[in-house]
Motif scaffolding. Sequence first.
Motif, PDB file in Angstrom:
ATOM      1  N   LEU A 181       0.952  -1.273   0.095  1.00 19.35           N
ATOM      2  CA  LEU A 181      -0.078  -0.040   0.121  1.00 19.35           C
ATOM      3  C   LEU A 181       0.764   0.993  -0.131  1.00 19.35           C
ATOM      4  N   GLN A 182       0.981   1.824  -1.127  1.00 21.75           N
ATOM      5  CA  GLN A 182       1.930   2.943  -1.400  1.00 21.75           C
ATOM      6  C   GLN A 182       3.167   2.569  -0.921  1.00 21.75           C
ATOM      7  N   ASN A 183       3.625   3.445   0.307  1.00 22.69           N
ATOM      8  CA  ASN A 183       5.024   3.097   0.780  1.00 22.69           C
ATOM      9  C   ASN A 183       5.145   2.161   2.209  1.00 22.69           C
ATOM     10  N   SER A 184       3.946   1.627   2.191  1.00 22.88           N
ATOM     11  CA  SER A 184       4.086   0.519   3.192  1.00 22.88           C
ATOM     12  C   SER A 184       3.671  -0.835   2.781  1.00 22.88           C
ATOM     13  N   ILE A 185       3.793  -1.710   3.651  1.00 27.54           N
ATOM     14  CA  ILE A 185       3.412  -3.219   3.345  1.00 27.54           C
ATOM     15  C   ILE A 185       2.368  -3.769   4.643  1.00 27.54           C
ATOM     16  N   LEU A 186       1.388  -4.026   4.191  1.00 26.69           N
ATOM     17  CA  LEU A 186       0.402  -4.518   5.163  1.00 26.69           C
ATOM     18  C   LEU A 186       0.368  -6.271   5.310  1.00 26.69           C
ATOM     19  N   PHE A 187       0.486  -6.738   6.474  1.00 24.05           N
ATOM     20  CA  PHE A 187       0.359  -8.158   6.776  1.00 24.05           C
ATOM     21  C   PHE A 187      -0.517  -8.408   7.870  1.00 24.05           C
ATOM     22  N   SER A 188      -1.021  -9.633   7.799  1.00 27.98           N
ATOM     23  CA  SER A 188      -2.112  -9.985   8.819  1.00 27.98           C
ATOM     24  C   SER A 188      -1.369 -10.943   9.656  1.00 27.98           C
ATOM     25  N   LEU A 189      -2.122 -10.756  10.918  1.00 31.97           N
ATOM     26  CA  LEU A 189      -1.533 -11.608  12.116  1.00 31.97           C
ATOM     27  C   LEU A 189      -2.704 -11.706  12.923  1.00 31.97           C
ATOM     28  N   GLY A 190      -3.379 -13.216  12.836  1.00 31.79           N
ATOM     29  CA  GLY A 190      -4.384 -13.378  13.367  1.00 31.79           C
ATOM     30  C   GLY A 190      -4.152 -13.986  15.106  1.00 31.79           C
ATOM     31  N   THR A 191      -5.139 -14.208  15.872  1.00 34.57           N
ATOM     32  CA  THR A 191      -4.926 -14.777  16.940  1.00 34.57           C
ATOM     33  C   THR A 191      -5.089 -16.457  17.021  1.00 34.57           C
ATOM     34  N   PRO A 192      -4.056 -16.987  17.237  1.00 32.83           N
ATOM     35  CA  PRO A 192      -3.797 -18.562  16.706  1.00 32.83           C
ATOM     36  C   PRO A 192      -4.610 -19.199  17.867  1.00 32.83           C
ATOM     37  N   GLU A 193      -5.865 -19.761  17.511  1.00 27.10           N
ATOM     38  CA  GLU A 193      -6.810 -20.352  18.480  1.00 27.10           C
ATOM     39  C   GLU A 193      -7.635 -21.291  17.752  1.00 27.10           C
ATOM     40  N   LYS A 194      -8.167 -22.270  18.470  1.00 32.51           N
ATOM     41  CA  LYS A 194      -9.023 -23.312  17.916  1.00 32.51           C
ATOM     42  C   LYS A 194     -10.426 -22.929  18.372  1.00 32.51           C
ATOM     43  N   HIS A 195     -10.567 -22.155  19.682  1.00 29.95           N
ATOM     44  CA  HIS A 195     -11.827 -21.572  20.168  1.00 29.95           C
ATOM     45  C   HIS A 195     -11.458 -20.227  20.904  1.00 29.95           C
ATOM     46  N   ALA A 196     -12.404 -19.479  21.377  1.00 27.96           N
ATOM     47  CA  ALA A 196     -12.166 -18.225  22.319  1.00 27.96           C
ATOM     48  C   ALA A 196     -11.345 -18.795  23.523  1.00 27.96           C
ATOM     49  N   SER A 197     -10.218 -17.767  23.509  1.00 32.14           N
ATOM     50  CA  SER A 197      -9.175 -18.127  24.449  1.00 32.14           C
ATOM     51  C   SER A 197      -8.599 -16.938  24.982  1.00 32.14           C
ATOM     52  N   LYS A 198      -7.505 -17.108  25.703  1.00 30.59           N
ATOM     53  CA  LYS A 198      -6.638 -15.856  26.200  1.00 30.59           C
ATOM     54  C   LYS A 198      -5.883 -15.133  24.882  1.00 30.59           C
ATOM     55  N   ASN A 199      -5.813 -16.064  23.969  1.00 28.95           N
ATOM     56  CA  ASN A 199      -5.277 -15.487  22.832  1.00 28.95           C
ATOM     57  C   ASN A 199      -6.342 -14.522  22.111  1.00 28.95           C
ATOM     58  N   SER A 200      -7.363 -14.782  22.077  1.00 30.11           N
ATOM     59  CA  SER A 200      -8.418 -14.025  21.498  1.00 30.11           C
ATOM     60  C   SER A 200      -8.543 -12.501  22.144  1.00 30.11           C
ATOM     61  N   LEU A 201      -8.208 -12.213  23.425  1.00 34.21           N
ATOM     62  CA  LEU A 201      -8.189 -11.117  23.933  1.00 34.21           C
ATOM     63  C   LEU A 201      -6.743 -10.267  23.592  1.00 34.21           C
ATOM     64  N   LEU A 202      -5.880 -10.795  23.055  1.00 30.35           N
ATOM     65  CA  LEU A 202      -4.772  -9.937  22.366  1.00 30.35           C
ATOM     66  C   LEU A 202      -5.229  -8.899  21.088  1.00 30.35           C
ATOM     67  N   ALA A 203      -6.336  -9.567  20.573  1.00 28.50           N
ATOM     68  CA  ALA A 203      -7.054  -8.906  19.294  1.00 28.50           C
ATOM     69  C   ALA A 203      -7.328  -7.262  19.777  1.00 28.50           C
ATOM     70  N   GLN A 204      -7.600  -7.044  21.042  1.00 23.30           N
ATOM     71  CA  GLN A 204      -8.057  -5.686  21.519  1.00 23.30           C
ATOM     72  C   GLN A 204      -6.761  -4.946  22.137  1.00 23.30           C
ATOM     73  N   LYS A 205      -5.745  -5.670  22.489  1.00 20.87           N
ATOM     74  CA  LYS A 205      -4.665  -5.124  23.162  1.00 20.87           C
ATOM     75  C   LYS A 205      -3.731  -4.469  22.239  1.00 20.87           C
ATOM     76  N   ASP A 206      -3.146  -3.009  22.569  1.00 20.78           N
ATOM     77  CA  ASP A 206      -2.517  -2.405  21.588  1.00 20.78           C
ATOM     78  C   ASP A 206      -1.200  -2.879  22.035  1.00 20.78           C
ATOM     79  N   ASN A 207      -0.869  -3.393  22.902  1.00 21.18           N
ATOM     80  CA  ASN A 207       0.658  -3.824  23.331  1.00 21.18           C
ATOM     81  C   ASN A 207       0.850  -5.274  22.607  1.00 21.18           C
ATOM     82  N   SER A 208       0.083  -5.864  21.838  1.00 18.93           N
ATOM     83  CA  SER A 208       0.054  -7.271  21.291  1.00 18.93           C
ATOM     84  C   SER A 208      -0.185  -7.028  19.594  1.00 18.93           C
ATOM     85  N   ASN A 209       0.666  -7.672  19.038  1.00 23.20           N
ATOM     86  CA  ASN A 209       0.573  -7.695  17.474  1.00 23.20           C
ATOM     87  C   ASN A 209      -0.567  -8.523  16.979  1.00 23.20           C
ATOM     88  N   PHE A 210      -0.950  -9.530  17.783  1.00 26.99           N
ATOM     89  CA  PHE A 210      -1.773 -10.677  17.375  1.00 26.99           C
ATOM     90  C   PHE A 210      -3.320  -9.772  17.274  1.00 26.99           C
TER      91      PHE A 210
END
Length: 418
Positions: free
Chosen positions: A182-211
Motif C-alpha cells: 500500500l503505497q510506501n508501506s506493506i500490510l500483513f495479517s497476524l491473527g489470534t492463533p486459536e481453536k476457540h475463544a481463549s486468552k489468545n482472543s483477548l490479544l486482538a483488543q490489546k495495543d501492546n500485542s501484534n496478534f
Amino acid sequence: MKKKNFLILIIWILSIIASILWTFENPEKIEKIKSYFKKKKIIESKIINETITEVTANSFNVNFNKVLEIKDKTAFVIHKNRKNFNTEDLEIYTQSGTLIKNLKSYRLKLPDYFTLQRNGGIKTIISYEGKRIALISGSEKDCFFASLILIENNQELFRSKCLPEVAKNNDFNGLGSSNVHLQNSILFSLGTPEKHASKNSLLAQKDNSNFGKILEIKKSDLEKKIAGSNEPLKINIFSKGHRVPQGLTILNENVFNVEHGPKGGDELNKVERGQNYGWPAVSYGTNYLKEGGGDGVSFKINHERNGYVEPLFAFLPSVGISNLNNCPSVLKNYYKKNCLIGLSLYGNNLRKGHSIIIFLLNEKLNKVDSIEKISLGNLVLRHFVTDENNILYEDENGNIYVSADKNGIYMISFNKFR
C-alpha cells in the motif's frame, strides 16, 4: 523356551502400554518429534494435465484443470512472467518449508525454532526489492510466537511476544496468510492463533500485542532493518479486532480482507486505518461447542451499537474463507461493477465450501450488492497465484490459477457468458 517366550511377550505388551500412556501424557513432545521429521522432508512437484471439468455458474461456465501436483499446503505462489503461463515460472512456498522453483524443490534454511507444531509453518511470503521474507510460527521451550525471517540469510527481522495460552489451545492455522503493498508501506495479517475463544482472543483488543491485527511496516524502515540496523523493526497497528485474517487485497486504493469467524461468522471487511473490527467482543458466529473445545456461547452481534465496525458481509454458516483478490479482467468486463474474488477451504451441508466466491460491491465500496458461490468439487482452495506483490496473475487468455491443499495448482477459466 516357552517360559522365555512368554516373558518376552509380557515385556512387549507392557512396553506398548507404557508407550501409549507416555504418548497420551506427552502430546507436545510427540508433536515436536513429528515437526522435526516433517521439517526435513522436501515436497516434490509433478506436471499434470488432467481433463478439464466444467461447472455451470449463474451467468457463465467455469472450467478448471490441474496443472501441477504438490502434496502440501501453500504459503504463497508467485508467477514471474506476467503473460505466458509456464509451470517453470512458478515460485511456490509451502507451509512446511519447501521452495519449488523451476520445478526443483529446495528445503529453506529457517531458524531452529521454526515449528510445524499446532498447525504451524510458513504462513505468507512478503517481497521487497526482490528479497523474500517469511512469516513463520516459532516455538522455544514453552513459548509459541510468530516471526519475520529474511530467507536469503536467515535474518530475524521481527519476533512477537509469547502467546499466553497453553500449547494445546494454540492453533497456528489462525496466524494469517496474506500481505499487500500500500503505497510506501506493506500490510500483513497476524491473527489470534486459536481453536476457540481463549486468552489468545483477548490479544486482538490489546495495543501492546501484534496478534489479531492488520499490521503495517514502512518500506523505509524495512530497508534499514535488512541493511543491518540494530533498532527493532517498527511495526504499526493498521487495524485491530481481527480473529483469523486470511486474504488481503486493494481495490481502488481501499483495503479489503476476509477472515475466519469462530463457529460461523466468516467476514468480508473493508479495512480502514485505526478502526476496530470487534473480535472477540462481537461476532456473528458462536463459540465452538464442547466437543470442539469451546462452550457454545454466542457473542454480541451488533458491531456498530457496541462501538465496532460492521463487516460488509458475514457468512452463516462459515465457508472457511481463505483468500481474496481483485476479480480477473474477464469478470470485471462482464459485470462492469466493483468486483472481488475469494476462495474457501471447507463448508457444510447448508453452505458448501470448496468454492470460488464472487463479491459485487456498490460504487462507494461500502455495500455488497451480490455474492455468488461456485463450487469446485472437493478442492480445499488456499491461495491465488499472484505476482510478488500479491496482485492476481492472469495469463494472456484470461485464465487464473489457484492452489488446493495437498493437491496442487489448478487453472480456472471463465467462458460461455450468457
